[in-house]
Design a protein around this motif. Sequence first.
Motif, mmCIF file in Angstrom:
data_model
loop_
_atom_site.group_PDB
_atom_site.id
_atom_site.type_symbol
_atom_site.label_atom_id
_atom_site.label_comp_id
_atom_site.label_asym_id
_atom_site.label_seq_id
_atom_site.Cartn_x
_atom_site.Cartn_y
_atom_site.Cartn_z
ATOM 1 N N PRO A 263 51.043 -48.276 71.808
ATOM 2 C CA PRO A 263 51.613 -47.907 73.094
ATOM 3 C C PRO A 263 52.194 -46.418 73.216
ATOM 4 N N GLU A 264 52.648 -46.117 71.841
ATOM 5 C CA GLU A 264 53.019 -44.222 71.274
ATOM 6 C C GLU A 264 52.106 -43.566 71.956
ATOM 7 N N VAL A 265 50.848 -43.582 71.353
ATOM 8 C CA VAL A 265 50.091 -43.319 71.531
ATOM 9 C C VAL A 265 49.009 -43.159 72.991
ATOM 10 N N THR A 266 49.194 -44.069 73.563
ATOM 11 C CA THR A 266 48.572 -44.057 74.821
ATOM 12 C C THR A 266 49.766 -43.298 75.392
ATOM 13 N N ARG A 267 50.720 -43.884 75.203
ATOM 14 C CA ARG A 267 52.221 -42.860 76.307
ATOM 15 C C ARG A 267 51.832 -41.340 76.251
ATOM 16 N N ARG A 268 51.618 -40.770 74.654
ATOM 17 C CA ARG A 268 51.767 -39.417 74.585
ATOM 18 C C ARG A 268 49.913 -38.875 75.015
ATOM 19 N N MET A 269 48.910 -39.182 75.097
ATOM 20 C CA MET A 269 48.113 -39.613 75.500
ATOM 21 C C MET A 269 47.750 -38.688 77.089
ATOM 22 N N LEU A 270 48.449 -39.863 77.275
ATOM 23 C CA LEU A 270 48.388 -39.719 79.406
ATOM 24 C C LEU A 270 49.465 -38.933 79.700
ATOM 25 N N LEU A 271 50.759 -38.227 78.841
ATOM 26 C CA LEU A 271 51.849 -37.436 78.974
ATOM 27 C C LEU A 271 50.175 -35.923 79.074
ATOM 28 N N GLY A 272 49.491 -35.661 77.897
ATOM 29 C CA GLY A 272 48.909 -34.571 77.229
ATOM 30 C C GLY A 272 48.217 -34.402 78.504
ATOM 31 N N ALA A 273 47.448 -35.272 79.121
ATOM 32 C CA ALA A 273 45.791 -35.322 80.194
ATOM 33 C C ALA A 273 47.015 -34.692 81.215
ATOM 34 N N PHE A 274 47.880 -35.253 82.307
ATOM 35 C CA PHE A 274 49.392 -35.239 82.975
ATOM 36 C C PHE A 274 48.730 -33.401 82.856
ATOM 37 N N VAL A 275 50.084 -33.104 81.500
ATOM 38 C CA VAL A 275 50.073 -31.446 81.248
ATOM 39 C C VAL A 275 49.422 -30.417 81.773
ATOM 40 N N LEU A 276 47.867 -30.874 80.914
ATOM 41 C CA LEU A 276 47.013 -30.073 81.231
ATOM 42 C C LEU A 276 46.268 -30.259 82.616
ATOM 43 N N SER A 277 46.598 -31.027 83.927
ATOM 44 C CA SER A 277 45.658 -31.611 84.346
ATOM 45 C C SER A 277 46.391 -30.284 85.588
ATOM 46 N N ALA A 278 45.567 -30.189 86.854
ATOM 47 C CA ALA A 278 45.011 -28.800 88.017
ATOM 48 C C ALA A 278 46.163 -29.140 88.616
ATOM 49 N N GLY A 279 47.323 -28.330 88.799
ATOM 50 C CA GLY A 279 48.498 -28.164 89.442
ATOM 51 C C GLY A 279 49.888 -28.427 89.066
ATOM 52 N N TYR A 280 49.563 -29.025 87.737
ATOM 53 C CA TYR A 280 50.482 -29.350 86.130
ATOM 54 C C TYR A 280 49.973 -28.483 85.466
ATOM 55 N N TYR A 281 49.255 -27.725 84.934
ATOM 56 C CA TYR A 281 49.518 -26.582 84.335
ATOM 57 C C TYR A 281 50.500 -25.607 83.880
ATOM 58 N N GLY A 282 50.626 -24.935 85.105
ATOM 59 C CA GLY A 282 51.964 -23.693 84.906
ATOM 60 C C GLY A 282 53.126 -24.592 85.080
ATOM 61 N N LYS A 283 53.095 -25.442 85.595
ATOM 62 C CA LYS A 283 54.198 -25.853 85.846
ATOM 63 C C LYS A 283 54.906 -27.120 84.237
ATOM 64 N N TYR A 284 54.352 -27.062 83.804
ATOM 65 C CA TYR A 284 54.331 -27.836 82.063
ATOM 66 C C TYR A 284 53.934 -26.932 81.359
ATOM 67 N N TYR A 285 53.265 -26.760 80.944
ATOM 68 C CA TYR A 285 52.222 -26.307 80.126
ATOM 69 C C TYR A 285 52.737 -24.649 79.609
ATOM 70 N N LEU A 286 51.846 -24.799 80.534
ATOM 71 C CA LEU A 286 52.619 -22.735 80.242
ATOM 72 C C LEU A 286 53.826 -22.451 80.178
ATOM 73 N N LYS A 287 55.288 -23.375 80.727
ATOM 74 C CA LYS A 287 56.256 -22.861 81.045
ATOM 75 C C LYS A 287 56.488 -23.824 79.042
ATOM 76 N N ALA A 288 56.285 -24.745 78.586
ATOM 77 C CA ALA A 288 56.135 -24.798 77.479
ATOM 78 C C ALA A 288 56.028 -23.521 76.757
ATOM 79 N N GLN A 289 55.163 -23.047 76.273
ATOM 80 C CA GLN A 289 54.064 -22.690 76.020
ATOM 81 C C GLN A 289 55.162 -20.818 76.418
ATOM 82 N N LYS A 290 55.904 -20.946 77.101
ATOM 83 C CA LYS A 290 56.865 -19.957 77.242
ATOM 84 C C LYS A 290 58.078 -20.467 76.384
ATOM 85 N N VAL A 291 58.905 -21.058 76.433
ATOM 86 C CA VAL A 291 59.416 -21.509 75.673
ATOM 87 C C VAL A 291 59.285 -21.478 74.057
#
Length: 483
Positions: A352-380
Amino acid sequence: MNLGISATEFVSQAKEGAISVEEFVAQTLERIKKTDEKIHAFITVDSQNALEKAKAIDKKIKSKEKTGICFGMPISIKDNICTAGLKTTCASKMLENFVAPYDATVTARLKSEDAIIVGKVNLDEFAMGSTTEFSYFGATKNPWNAEYVPGGSSGGSGASVAALECLASLGSDTGGSVRSPASFCSVVGLKPTYGLISRYGLVSYANSIEQVGPVAKTVEDVAFLLNIISGHDTHDNTTANNAHVDYTKDLKSGISGKKIGIISQMIGDGIDKDVASATTSAVSKLQDLGAECIPISLDAVEHSVAAYYTIASAEASSNLSRYDNLRYGFDFSTEGYEFKAFVSKARSHFGPEVTRRMLLGAFVLSAGYYGKYYLKAQKVRTMIKAQLDEAFKKVDYLISPTMPILPFKIGEKIDDPLKLYLTDINTVTANLSGIPAISVPFSMSSSGLPIGIQLFANSFKEKELLQAAHALQETTTLPEMSQ
């Protein structure tokens, strides 16, 4: 025979012929057989090979042949680090029968110095977790109280050392995975500077932040191991080509005249009162040794957990996409499946934990969310590093509790991922910034559970960090595990 001696004490006695390596390893294996039914630190125990190697090393010592500096020291290896001829399962159904065809660089370096690998130890599946409850092979338990978690994801490493089932261990630290079990099990755990130790042969989870790290009973043991496993590796282009440093030299230099910053954001709301008290005591003892301790604010720490889980999950979703059960995996017939359905069904065997993180990772890299989440995380991440750079212009070290809370009962937080993630608040900063950090066992709580104190230094300052950690270690006497 005293299995509770440190790794360096063992080396000294074995070198002089004061103890038999074969006898020590045999008693260690007997200890595993006796203790591991309760602790479950090991996934695989390599008894036959360990004993054969111990006999061979005894012969070399007696005949005064050249012997590696480990002199047959029994060591455990986290089961996401490759060992030729031994299973490397990552505590997952997906790799339950995978036998690595080669040694990780760290494994090879230990073997070349006559360390004896007694077995592979448990972890959260693919190193994703903070408690070692998310293992396909079952949870590891805390040697000090088997009702409690040992920390994670390198819980098997911390528990095996604390339970006297080996003299030292290698774990991996992606967000605190060496330091968390070190704190919860009352052992020493180092997360080195990114690039100091080769990651070749470490099964990838989050490449840009994970590092192999040693776990042992004392700071001196960790320094000894670091001498062996650190250094440039042609198989890993992220390793630094810096001159060799002897981390055991001048270890007792002390910290008189040094400045230590107390990270305000890591001792605030949510910290257990016993942990807060231990931290205050540690600061006081360091001041008694001649250090100047001052408060330091790192505002970006408040965003570190969110940034860490965004970045780590994104990298995990990419790394774990290779597990399609075609190149390696478990027995599962392709009959009746078209390709996508087969892969989907095979991947349903992730926990369950691996599945959760894989889904979360795919989501934050997806079109429309990359800048909103992943890019902000890199700025942090960039902000955290900048604030640390400024802090280290004012101080030599930083200090905090390793974990904000005491070890908790098995099952207590497993159904609340957010609460589990928040326990990483004090450890993920070192991973996001790449700096070294070490957890030193400092005290026992009123309930008899271990408390560790964490020290940070600037990049590639492991020698100085180990000196400070040794000074702190010398200020306290802790109970020993019974044999």
